[in-house]
Scaffold this motif. Structure first.
Motif, short mmCIF file in Angstrom:
data_model
loop_
_atom_site.label_atom_id
_atom_site.label_comp_id
_atom_site.label_asym_id
_atom_site.label_seq_id
_atom_site.Cartn_x
_atom_site.Cartn_y
_atom_site.Cartn_z
N THR A 182 0.83 -1.21 0.00
CA THR A 182 0.00 0.00 0.00
C THR A 182 0.87 1.25 0.00
N ASP A 183 1.94 1.23 0.76
CA ASP A 183 2.85 2.38 0.75
C ASP A 183 3.51 2.55 -0.63
N PHE A 184 3.77 1.44 -1.30
CA PHE A 184 4.29 1.52 -2.67
C PHE A 184 3.30 2.25 -3.58
N LEU A 185 2.02 1.92 -3.47
CA LEU A 185 1.01 2.58 -4.30
C LEU A 185 1.00 4.10 -4.05
N ALA A 186 1.05 4.47 -2.77
CA ALA A 186 0.91 5.88 -2.40
C ALA A 186 2.20 6.66 -2.63
N ASP A 187 3.34 6.06 -2.31
CA ASP A 187 4.60 6.82 -2.26
C ASP A 187 5.51 6.60 -3.47
N GLU A 188 5.20 5.56 -4.26
CA GLU A 188 6.07 5.28 -5.41
C GLU A 188 5.31 5.28 -6.73
N LEU A 189 4.22 4.48 -6.80
CA LEU A 189 3.49 4.38 -8.06
C LEU A 189 2.87 5.71 -8.47
N LEU A 190 2.12 6.35 -7.58
CA LEU A 190 1.45 7.60 -7.95
C LEU A 190 2.43 8.73 -8.24
N PRO A 191 3.47 8.96 -7.43
CA PRO A 191 4.45 10.00 -7.79
C PRO A 191 5.14 9.72 -9.12
N TRP A 192 5.44 8.43 -9.38
CA TRP A 192 6.05 8.07 -10.67
C TRP A 192 5.11 8.41 -11.83
N ALA A 193 3.83 8.03 -11.70
CA ALA A 193 2.86 8.34 -12.76
C ALA A 193 2.68 9.85 -12.90
N GLY A 194 2.76 10.58 -11.78
CA GLY A 194 2.61 12.03 -11.82
C GLY A 194 3.75 12.72 -12.55
N ARG A 195 4.89 12.07 -12.67
CA ARG A 195 5.99 12.66 -13.44
C ARG A 195 5.78 12.46 -14.94
N LEU A 196 4.93 11.51 -15.30
CA LEU A 196 4.62 11.29 -16.71
C LEU A 196 3.49 12.20 -17.18
N ARG A 197 2.57 12.49 -16.26
CA ARG A 197 1.41 13.31 -16.59
C ARG A 197 0.90 13.94 -15.29
N PRO A 198 0.69 15.27 -15.24
CA PRO A 198 0.28 15.90 -13.98
C PRO A 198 -0.98 15.27 -13.40
N THR A 209 -3.48 14.87 -9.68
CA THR A 209 -3.82 15.46 -8.39
C THR A 209 -3.16 14.68 -7.25
N ASP A 210 -2.86 15.35 -6.18
CA ASP A 210 -2.43 14.68 -4.96
C ASP A 210 -3.49 14.82 -3.87
N ASP A 211 -4.69 15.23 -4.28
CA ASP A 211 -5.81 15.42 -3.36
C ASP A 211 -6.52 14.08 -3.16
N PRO A 212 -6.55 13.52 -1.95
CA PRO A 212 -7.24 12.24 -1.74
C PRO A 212 -8.73 12.31 -2.06
N ALA A 213 -9.32 13.49 -1.98
CA ALA A 213 -10.74 13.64 -2.28
C ALA A 213 -11.04 13.49 -3.76
N ARG A 214 -9.99 13.46 -4.59
CA ARG A 214 -10.16 13.26 -6.04
C ARG A 214 -9.30 12.10 -6.52
N THR A 215 -9.06 11.15 -5.60
CA THR A 215 -8.26 9.96 -5.91
C THR A 215 -9.03 8.71 -5.51
N ASP A 253 -4.60 9.62 3.68
CA ASP A 253 -3.97 10.86 3.20
C ASP A 253 -3.79 10.85 1.69
N ARG A 254 -3.91 9.65 1.08
CA ARG A 254 -3.71 9.55 -0.38
C ARG A 254 -4.92 9.02 -1.10
N PHE A 255 -5.71 8.17 -0.45
CA PHE A 255 -6.84 7.53 -1.11
C PHE A 255 -8.13 7.89 -0.37
N GLY A 256 -8.96 8.71 -1.01
CA GLY A 256 -10.20 9.15 -0.39
C GLY A 256 -11.44 8.46 -0.90
#
Length: 419
Positions: A275-291, A293-299, A320-323
């Motif tokens: 789960t920490d991989f999803l929040a701290d590695e996968l999503l930031p990595w994908a965010g570098r490919l395409r902007p 949101t980091d808002d859990p209310a829209r994740t 804090d990451r998945f709302g």
């Protein structure tokens, strides 16, 4: 026939039976029956004389030779109480489905079984022939496809993308869908783009990741959904056409979907590091490919079966990451093994023990999934008691990607309704 089940009669089978009795061998009537089945498709779907909310569905099989003495339907459209199914677990065909024995129509090559079903039936099935009485087929072995089936899985939308599991890559089944997928708009609508990537993981194994970008995306950070079992949704059960349709019809906002390939189901079983991989590695990595949101209310974090279990766990561990949680047939029965004990429904108990979190849920489950039904109901009740925002739905279906494809859009509409 099990105790308590009602004998049902398909009008078309009854008419065929009468014709066979009237002209002896009935070869002409039987030949016409198969011609019509091929032209109109199977199973046979007829009105229920007692209810507009139900149909009579008759599965039919044409015996390959006179030596056939039994035919099994691998898949059971008849609802059985979850407790009853659980107690009869030894008869499960796959994921809680039971096989059914077809009846032979006199001495013809027609084998059939009729069930009363809800109008939202959606399920997969195959057949197995036997030349010896009393010998059941292996429920885990693939059966024969219905040559006249009106639907199949995977269908023509599936893509030729290799899978890490060769057996799953060649999986084929017949299907019936009384509630078909919505047709695309008559005019050509813009389509999103799916790209394949490889993530070199630092905390988990390397894996393929597919990213769906909606049509007309701008440079603004997009809402995002993390979707487990990415190969299924990228190739075998393409979600992109579903997303394109929902966005074109303005039923959901444009969003990005990050679909990661799951190495095995164990990593989806409530593992903190994953789960920490999803929040701290996968999503930031994908965010570098395409902007993104980091808002859990829209994740959203989404999954099916073990993936549905992990989706709920991810929101519990990392609100804090998945709302938002989209869980289809979540495996909430899952036991967390501890010394001298195994707690059934461990994650449900964790939600009981935890404070209410700012998380919204969409849960659905098929009524043909036996023990999945009471555990999903239990989880729903716990969430409601804790005053979570929950949408919960049950449909007449089984534990299959064919069914999940049909309701994933419902979950997206529910969770993004006020975005």
């Amino acid at each position: 026939m099990s105790e308590g089940e009602q004998e049902l009669e398909s009008p078309r089978i009854a008419a065929l039976r009468a014709a066979v009795v009237a002209d002896g061998a009935g070869s002409g009537a039987v030949a016409e029956f198969w011609r019509r089945a091929e032209a109109e498709g199977t199973p046979l779907v007829e009105p229920d004389p007692d209810s507009e909310e139900h149909r009579l569905v008759t599965f039919v099989w044409r015996a390959s030779s006179p030596a056939i003495v039994a035919v099994e339907l691998k898949g059971n459209p008849r609802w059985r109480s979850p407790l009853d199914s659980w107690l009869k677990a030894a008869t499960f065909a796959r994921d809680g489905l039971e096989t059914r024995q077809l009846q032979q129509l006199a001495d013809t090559d027609v084998w059939f079984d009729t069930s009363r079903v809800r109008v939202d039936l959606r399920m997969t099935y195959t057949f197995a022939e036997r030349e010896a009485a009393g010998v059941n087929s292996d429920p885990w072995e693939p059966g024969a496809l219905d040559p006249f089936a009106t639907a199949s899985y995977p269908d023509e939308t599936a893509l030729d993308v290799p899978s890490v599991d060769p057996d799953w890559a060649t999986y084929r089944t017949s299907a019936v869908d009384l509630r078909p997928l919505p047709k695309p708009p008559p005019t050509a609508a813009p389509t999103g783009v799916v790209t394949e990537h490889r993530l070199i993981g630092t905390s988990v194994d390397d894996r393929r990741v597919w990213i769906y970008e909606p049509p007309g995306a701008s440079d603004e950070p997009l809402p995002v959904m993390v979707l487990h079992d990415g190969w299924n949704w990228a190739a075998h059960t393409p979600i992109a056409p579903i997303l394109d349709h929902l966005i074109a019809e303005r039923k959901i906002p444009p969003l990005c979907v990050v679909m990661h390939e799951s190495a095995d189901r164990d990593e989806l079983a409530c593992r903190p590091a994953f789960t920490d991989f999803l929040a701290d590695e996968l999503l930031p990595w994908a965010g570098r490919l395409r902007p993104l949101t980091d808002d859990p209310a829209r994740t959203i974090v989404a999954g099916q079966s073990y993936g549905g279990l992990n989706a709920a766990y991810s929101a519990l561990r990392r609100p804090d990451r998945f709302g938002h949680v989209l869980s289809q047939s979540g495996s909430f029965w899952w036991r967390e093994a501890t010394p001298f004990d195994e707690e059934f429904g461990w994650l449900i108990s964790e939600f009981v023990r935890s404070p209410r979190l700012p998380v919204r849920f969409y849960l659905d489950v098929g009524l043909l999934e036996s023990y999945m039904v009471p555990t999903n109901r239990h989880f729903r009740d716990v969430l409601l008691a804790k005053e979570y925002d929950v949408t919960y739905r049950e449909f007449h279906g089984d534990h299959s990607w064919f069914c999940w494809r049909g309701t994933v859009g419902d979950g997206l509409e529910s969770l993004t309704r006020d975005w």
